[in-house]
Design a protein around this motif. Structure first.
Motif, PDB file in Angstrom:
ATOM      1  N   GLN A  76       0.856  -1.184   0.000  1.00 25.80           N
ATOM      2  CA  GLN A  76       0.000   0.000   0.000  1.00 25.80           C
ATOM      3  C   GLN A  76       0.894   1.237   0.000  1.00 25.80           C
ATOM      4  N   LEU A  77       0.861   1.987  -1.105  1.00 21.96           N
ATOM      5  CA  LEU A  77       1.710   3.170  -1.236  1.00 21.96           C
ATOM      6  C   LEU A  77       0.871   4.437  -1.208  1.00 21.96           C
ATOM      7  N   HIS A  78       1.284   5.387  -0.368  1.00 17.70           N
ATOM      8  CA  HIS A  78       0.644   6.694  -0.271  1.00 17.70           C
ATOM      9  C   HIS A  78       1.707   7.739  -0.609  1.00 17.70           C
ATOM     10  N   LEU A  79       1.504   8.472  -1.694  1.00 16.86           N
ATOM     11  CA  LEU A  79       2.426   9.535  -2.077  1.00 16.86           C
ATOM     12  C   LEU A  79       1.803  10.887  -1.757  1.00 16.86           C
ATOM     13  N   ALA A  80       2.541  11.725  -1.045  1.00 16.62           N
ATOM     14  CA  ALA A  80       2.136  13.111  -0.790  1.00 16.62           C
ATOM     15  C   ALA A  80       3.020  13.987  -1.661  1.00 16.62           C
ATOM     16  N   VAL A  81       2.421  14.657  -2.649  1.00 13.44           N
ATOM     17  CA  VAL A  81       3.182  15.336  -3.690  1.00 13.44           C
ATOM     18  C   VAL A  81       2.737  16.789  -3.830  1.00 13.44           C
ATOM     19  N   ALA A  82       3.709  17.691  -3.942  1.00 19.07           N
ATOM     20  CA  ALA A  82       3.400  19.095  -4.204  1.00 19.07           C
ATOM     21  C   ALA A  82       3.001  19.246  -5.668  1.00 19.07           C
ATOM     22  N   PRO A  83       1.796  19.721  -5.959  1.00 21.02           N
ATOM     23  CA  PRO A  83       1.356  19.862  -7.356  1.00 21.02           C
ATOM     24  C   PRO A  83       2.285  20.772  -8.160  1.00 21.02           C
ATOM     25  N   THR A  84       2.492  20.426  -9.408  1.00 20.40           N
ATOM     26  CA  THR A  84       3.375  21.194 -10.274  1.00 20.40           C
ATOM     27  C   THR A  84       2.665  22.437 -10.809  1.00 20.40           C
ATOM     28  N   ILE A 105      -3.086   9.214  -2.912  1.00 22.22           N
ATOM     29  CA  ILE A 105      -2.299  10.378  -3.320  1.00 22.22           C
ATOM     30  C   ILE A 105      -2.857  11.592  -2.600  1.00 22.22           C
ATOM     31  N   THR A 106      -1.975  12.375  -1.991  1.00 19.14           N
ATOM     32  CA  THR A 106      -2.388  13.621  -1.351  1.00 19.14           C
ATOM     33  C   THR A 106      -1.586  14.777  -1.933  1.00 19.14           C
ATOM     34  N   PRO A 107      -2.229  15.718  -2.603  1.00 23.74           N
ATOM     35  CA  PRO A 107      -1.525  16.941  -3.008  1.00 23.74           C
ATOM     36  C   PRO A 107      -1.237  17.766  -1.751  1.00 23.74           C
ATOM     37  N   VAL A 108       0.016  18.186  -1.559  1.00 24.27           N
ATOM     38  CA  VAL A 108       0.371  18.925  -0.350  1.00 24.27           C
ATOM     39  C   VAL A 108       0.842  20.342  -0.689  1.00 24.27           C
ATOM     40  N   LEU A 109       0.427  21.278   0.147  1.00 21.61           N
ATOM     41  CA  LEU A 109       0.793  22.682  -0.018  1.00 21.61           C
ATOM     42  C   LEU A 109       2.065  22.958   0.779  1.00 21.61           C
ATOM     43  N   CYS A 110       3.143  23.301   0.077  1.00 19.25           N
ATOM     44  CA  CYS A 110       4.459  23.467   0.698  1.00 19.25           C
ATOM     45  C   CYS A 110       4.896  24.939   0.692  1.00 19.25           C
ATOM     46  N   ASP A 111       5.975  25.223   1.428  1.00 18.11           N
ATOM     47  CA  ASP A 111       6.502  26.592   1.494  1.00 18.11           C
ATOM     48  C   ASP A 111       6.903  27.112   0.116  1.00 18.11           C
ATOM     49  N   PRO A 144      -8.057  15.702  -0.704  1.00 12.04           N
ATOM     50  CA  PRO A 144      -8.055  17.147  -0.940  1.00 12.04           C
ATOM     51  C   PRO A 144      -6.668  17.748  -0.686  1.00 12.04           C
ATOM     52  N   PHE A 145      -6.433  18.917  -1.252  1.00 10.75           N
ATOM     53  CA  PHE A 145      -5.203  19.680  -1.038  1.00 10.75           C
ATOM     54  C   PHE A 145      -4.997  19.873   0.473  1.00 10.75           C
ATOM     55  N   THR A 146      -3.812  19.485   0.964  1.00 12.94           N
ATOM     56  CA  THR A 146      -3.559  19.486   2.408  1.00 12.94           C
ATOM     57  C   THR A 146      -2.280  20.247   2.729  1.00 12.94           C
ATOM     58  N   PRO A 147      -2.294  21.146   3.702  1.00 10.60           N
ATOM     59  CA  PRO A 147      -1.058  21.820   4.104  1.00 10.60           C
ATOM     60  C   PRO A 147      -0.012  20.794   4.552  1.00 10.60           C
ATOM     61  N   PHE A 148       1.231  21.041   4.206  1.00 12.97           N
ATOM     62  CA  PHE A 148       2.314  20.110   4.532  1.00 12.97           C
ATOM     63  C   PHE A 148       2.344  19.780   6.024  1.00 12.97           C
ATOM     64  N   THR A 149       2.256  20.784   6.849  1.00 14.53           N
ATOM     65  CA  THR A 149       2.337  20.569   8.302  1.00 14.53           C
ATOM     66  C   THR A 149       1.235  19.650   8.789  1.00 14.53           C
ATOM     67  N   ALA A 150       0.021  19.860   8.308  1.00 11.58           N
ATOM     68  CA  ALA A 150      -1.105  19.025   8.722  1.00 11.58           C
ATOM     69  C   ALA A 150      -0.904  17.585   8.280  1.00 11.58           C
TER      70      ALA A 150
END
Length: 234
Positions: A76-84, A105-111, A144-150
């Motif tokens: 079971q693979l879960h990738l958290a990726v910053a959208p391009t 897959i979780t799109p993550v909002l990064c700095d 859904p789009f998720t903040p990195f920290t969360a």
């Protein structure tokens, strides 16, 4: 085999009608008729063999003649990726990752984020299309789009990895992967994770890893990680 998808199907069903859009595609575009066989999945592992009983462009109806449960992946693979920045590059990653094999897959909002908004409905359609094209019966879940920290602070089980480019001690992802485990991997934006994000991930027990000796684009790095996990489980 041509595969169709409907999330509402259950093993208890005996008859099923496609919605108007899919019905029109089946009858008008594919030119299917009464008696033809269609294969349908609900994205939960079930493969339904069906036969058309009403070849209507508005309400194509089928009877279910057989049900099989597809063998799930042994990982079971879960990738958290910053959208391009470019939508098509992220959609390309989603398509290929679905074909290779991924659970979540979780799109993550990064700095250093290049994109701060996504069209979740469109991304879900990309994943559904890729699942059908590759004849798979398990639909990957896109969150859904998720903040990195969360994301990083949320409780998770299994192996946790953060792939980054800082010149600090990192191991090869392939060396650290363990078979048959839940695996979560963080993939950053083009500008990489910030130092603060990397430190937070390490504090939350994420192991620092590298995906190779060259600097990869976000979607390439994410796909390389996806393939590495799939490859060791073959």
């Amino acid at each position: 085999m041509q595969l169709f998808y409907d999330a509402t199907l259950t093993p208890a069903d005996t008859l099923f009608s496609f919605d108007k859009e899919e019905s029109k595609h089946i009858i008008k575009v594919l030119r299917k008729k009464d008696g033809d066989i269609l294969h349908v999945t609900n994205g939960l592992g079930y493969l339904f063999t069906t036969q058309i009983t009403l070849a209507s462009e508005k309400n194509c109806t089928v009877k279910i003649t057989a049900i099989a449960l597809q063998e799930p992946l042994n990982y079971q693979l879960h990738l958290a990726v910053a959208p391009t920045k470019m939508n098509d590059r992220f959609e390309w990653f989603l398509e290929k990752a679905t074909e290779i094999g991924i659970a979540e897959i979780t799109p993550v909002l990064c700095d250093h984020a290049e994109r701060k908004h996504i069209n979740l409905e469109r991304l879900e359609k990309v994943i559904v299309s890729a699942m059908k094209q590759s004849n798979q019966c398990y639909l990957p879940k896109i969150h859904p789009f998720t903040p990195f920290t969360a994301f990083v602070k949320a409780e998770r089980t299994g192996q946790l990895f953060v792939a980054h480019c800082e010149e600090t001690e990192r191991a090869s992802l392939k060396e650290k992967l363990i078979l048959n485990q839940q695996t979560t991997i963080l993939i950053g934006p083009e500008g990489d994770f910030s130092s603060a994000e990397i430190q937070l991930a390490l504090q939350q027990k994420y192991q620092p890893v590298t995906l190779g000796s060259t600097r990869l684009r976000t979607e390439t790095a994410a796909l390389a990680a996806c393939h590495s996990v799939a490859f060791i489980h073959q």
